[in-house]
Design a protein around this motif. Structure first.
Motif, PDB file in Angstrom:
ATOM      1  N   ALA A 141       4.333   3.015   2.367  1.00  0.00           N
ATOM      2  CA  ALA A 141       5.707   2.394   1.674  1.00  0.00           C
ATOM      3  C   ALA A 141       6.765   3.145   2.522  1.00  0.00           C
ATOM      4  CB  ALA A 141       5.999   3.045   0.221  1.00  0.00           C
ATOM      5  N   GLU A 142       7.049   4.048   3.111  1.00  0.00           N
ATOM      6  CA  GLU A 142       8.041   4.849   3.911  1.00  0.00           C
ATOM      7  C   GLU A 142       7.993   4.124   5.012  1.00  0.00           C
ATOM      8  OE1 GLU A 142       9.776   9.163   4.909  1.00  0.00           O
ATOM      9  OE2 GLU A 142       7.708   9.000   4.364  1.00  0.00           O
ATOM     10  N   ARG A 157       0.911  -1.168   0.115  1.00  0.00           N
ATOM     11  CA  ARG A 157       0.096   0.001  -0.054  1.00  0.00           C
ATOM     12  C   ARG A 157       0.973   1.191   0.009  1.00  0.00           C
ATOM     13  NH1 ARG A 157      -4.710  -0.829   4.524  1.00  0.00           N
ATOM     14  NH2 ARG A 157      -5.024   1.266   3.774  1.00  0.00           N
ATOM     15  N   PRO A 158       0.839   2.147  -0.880  1.00  0.00           N
ATOM     16  CA  PRO A 158       1.450   3.230  -1.048  1.00  0.00           C
ATOM     17  C   PRO A 158       1.718   4.123   0.032  1.00  0.00           C
ATOM     18  CG  PRO A 158      -0.228   3.495  -2.476  1.00  0.00           C
ATOM     19  CD  PRO A 158      -0.240   2.211  -2.064  1.00  0.00           C
ATOM     20  N   GLU A 159       0.478   4.369   0.780  1.00  0.00           N
ATOM     21  CA  GLU A 159       0.598   5.313   2.058  1.00  0.00           C
ATOM     22  C   GLU A 159       1.594   4.744   2.962  1.00  0.00           C
ATOM     23  OE1 GLU A 159      -3.376   3.155   2.532  1.00  0.00           O
ATOM     24  OE2 GLU A 159      -2.008   3.421   0.794  1.00  0.00           O
TER      25      GLU A 159
END
Length: 257
Positions: free
Chosen positions: A213-214, A209-211
């Motif tokens: 990623a960090e 999930r891109p949100e």
């Protein structure tokens, strides 16, 4: 509910403490169960709280566990709160205190012993965290722990007027860390899964999930799951490193005006 017959009297306000309330000496009555005493009542309370939690605890449930009537328990304590306060002090006695006879002992090792013992007690008895926040904790075992922390902190070289702040920083961290971990472990037990399974589920849910990623890139938890290491190892290492940061902060503040 208050005791009746010979022990009935006006109860103190609950802002008071069982340790500040004088009770008349116990006198043996023929109808009191043989072999029952305050230590056994407190020990049974700890067992019940460990097994069933604070929300389910009642004086009737305790009496049933002891095989006596509720009024028999009230012969030894005036209120449920008084008993819970005694119980918090009892588990405080499980925390190992450092040997202070060695003047050359490293204060870091001694504070680590105290902090780790405090954490372990809170993990063994998750209900104690709430009660520690409700009561003033001036019983003999709690006082012994508190005095030991003060004596060790004085050996750090920190200015005396900053000792209480340093202790608050250290042990409030331990309290928060342990309470959150105990809550997670309790939820896992209730769901019938292990802590490792819980963390694996969380990592699986947010990976891709891109949100997140960090978070996944920076999180040590992700590495632990990928490496197949246990959640307990991860949490223990996080705790140890956080203690090192606390000690580094104490060292950095020594001698500052």
């Amino acid at each position: 509910m208050a005791a009746t017959d010979g022990r009935a009297r006006k109860q103190p306000a609950r802002a008071n403490s069982v340790w500040l309330t004088e009770r008349p000496p116990l006198t043996r009555k023929a109808d009191q169960p043989a072999g029952l005493d305050l230590d056994k009542i407190v020990a049974a309370t700890v067992r019940l709280l460990d097994a069933e939690g604070l929300a389910k605890f009642s004086m009737r449930r305790l009496a049933a566990e002891l095989g006596v009537t509720a009024m028999s328990v009230y012969w030894y304590v005036d209120t449920k709160d008084d008993l819970l306060e005694l119980t918090v002090d009892a588990v405080a006695g499980e925390i190992a205190l450092p040997d202070e006879s060695d003047a050359a002992a490293d204060w870091r090792d001694q504070l680590r012993l105290l902090a780790t013992g405090y954490r372990d007690m809170l993990l063994r008895h998750p209900w104690a965290a709430r009660l520690l926040a409700e009561f003033i904790n001036i019983g003999p075992r709690s006082a012994a722990f508190s005095n030991a922390t003060m004596r060790v902190m004085r050996r750090t070289g920190l200015d005396a007027d900053r000792t209480s702040g340093a202790l608050a920083s250290l042990f409030h961290f331990v309290y928060g860390f342990s309470t959150i971990r105990a809550t997670h472990e309790g939820r896992c037990r209730a769901a019938g899964i292990s802590l490792d399974e819980y963390f694996a589920q969380v990592m699986a849910a947010i990976s891709g999930r891109p949100e997140f990623a960090e978070t996944m890139e920076l999180s040590s938890r992700a590495d632990y799951v990928r490496q197949g290491r246990s959640a307990k190892e991860m949490l223990d290492e996080d705790f140890a490193f956080a203690l090192d940061l606390q000690f580094a902060g104490i060292e950095a503040m020594r001698g500052r005006g």
